[in-house]
Design an enzyme around this catalytic site. Sequence first.
Site, PDB file in Angstrom:
ATOM      1  N   GLY A  18       0.806  -1.217   0.000  1.00  0.00           N
ATOM      2  CA  GLY A  18       0.000   0.000   0.000  1.00  0.00           C
ATOM      3  C   GLY A  18       0.838   1.265   0.000  1.00  0.00           C
ATOM      4  N   GLU A  19       2.129   1.128   0.233  1.00  0.00           N
ATOM      5  CA  GLU A  19       3.017   2.292   0.233  1.00  0.00           C
ATOM      6  C   GLU A  19       3.104   2.891  -1.164  1.00  0.00           C
ATOM      7  OE1 GLU A  19       7.680   3.493   1.039  1.00  0.00           O
ATOM      8  OE2 GLU A  19       7.008   1.500   1.577  1.00  0.00           O
ATOM      9  N   GLY A  25      10.936   9.344 -11.547  1.00  0.00           N
ATOM     10  CA  GLY A  25      12.264   8.982 -11.083  1.00  0.00           C
ATOM     11  C   GLY A  25      13.339   9.349 -12.082  1.00  0.00           C
ATOM     12  N   LEU A  26      14.571   9.365 -11.594  1.00  0.00           N
ATOM     13  CA  LEU A  26      15.725   9.655 -12.427  1.00  0.00           C
ATOM     14  C   LEU A  26      16.593   8.411 -12.501  1.00  0.00           C
ATOM     15  CD1 LEU A  26      17.379  11.870 -13.968  1.00  0.00           C
ATOM     16  CD2 LEU A  26      18.678  12.108 -11.845  1.00  0.00           C
ATOM     17  N   GLY A  27      16.811   7.913 -13.705  1.00  0.00           N
ATOM     18  CA  GLY A  27      17.742   6.813 -13.909  1.00  0.00           C
ATOM     19  C   GLY A  27      19.156   7.350 -13.974  1.00  0.00           C
ATOM     20  N   ASP A  55      17.119   5.863  -9.425  1.00  0.00           N
ATOM     21  CA  ASP A  55      17.377   4.484  -9.826  1.00  0.00           C
ATOM     22  C   ASP A  55      18.853   4.301 -10.151  1.00  0.00           C
ATOM     23  OD1 ASP A  55      16.739   1.800 -10.742  1.00  0.00           O
ATOM     24  OD2 ASP A  55      17.064   2.576 -12.763  1.00  0.00           O
ATOM     25  N   TYR A  60      26.715   0.745 -13.221  1.00  0.00           N
ATOM     26  CA  TYR A  60      26.807   2.077 -13.816  1.00  0.00           C
ATOM     27  C   TYR A  60      28.093   2.798 -13.389  1.00  0.00           C
ATOM     28  CZ  TYR A  60      21.773   1.325 -14.611  1.00  0.00           C
ATOM     29  OH  TYR A  60      20.546   0.829 -14.961  1.00  0.00           O
ATOM     30  N   LYS A  89      20.834  -2.263  -8.045  1.00  0.00           N
ATOM     31  CA  LYS A  89      20.698  -3.573  -8.669  1.00  0.00           C
ATOM     32  C   LYS A  89      21.987  -4.366  -8.517  1.00  0.00           C
ATOM     33  CE  LYS A  89      18.145  -1.095 -12.186  1.00  0.00           C
ATOM     34  NZ  LYS A  89      18.782   0.190 -11.870  1.00  0.00           N
ATOM     35  N   HIS A 122      19.383  -7.345 -11.566  1.00  0.00           N
ATOM     36  CA  HIS A 122      19.437  -6.565 -12.808  1.00  0.00           C
ATOM     37  C   HIS A 122      19.075  -7.415 -14.033  1.00  0.00           C
ATOM     38  CE1 HIS A 122      21.554  -2.708 -14.358  1.00  0.00           C
ATOM     39  NE2 HIS A 122      20.603  -3.053 -15.187  1.00  0.00           N
TER      40      HIS A 122
END
Length: 186
Positions: A18-19, A25-27, A55, A60, A89, A122
Amino acid sequence: MPEPLNLAALPVRRLYTGEAIPPLGLGTFGSDKYGPREIADAVEGAIRYGYRLIDCAAVYQNEAEIGQALRRVLDEGVVSRRELFITSKVWNDSHGPGQVLASCRKSLADLQLHYLDLFFVHWPFPNYHAPGCDGDSRNPDSRPFSVEEFMVTWRQCERLVDEGKVRYIGMSNMTIPKLEAVLPLC
């Protein structure tokens, strides 16, 4: 600086608990064009502008710099940790026994956080692709998807939730048949 985002005007998505999760969002993938400092600057600017979901991913190669940006906005009181929703990830080369746990610990240390809101597998198989390699490159040692191997990875993710290091876990880059094979085991 432009007016901050009005997140209340955007549609809300909820998790199974429920949250609500931030609707925008920003990847942080950008290592093909931008350096880690540039990505971290973008994260800091996005948070100051109103973004709350960031994210990330170990592969990365910019989580340490993003962690510095997170520390600045948190220390300055721009946002509280509870207002942020930070994902990361585990990469393909860290699926073995104990490796998922170590990967998460490193991401937490680099991001300067005590917990992640969401930690993804991932890719659903442990086939290694070196950072920066061409997207079409193939590893000669690659193996097909294995439910048993995936579940070794997934059980470690479940342990991270039990330990309070991660609030939610997820799978990315999964086909429907792969999901149908593993979901009954989760």
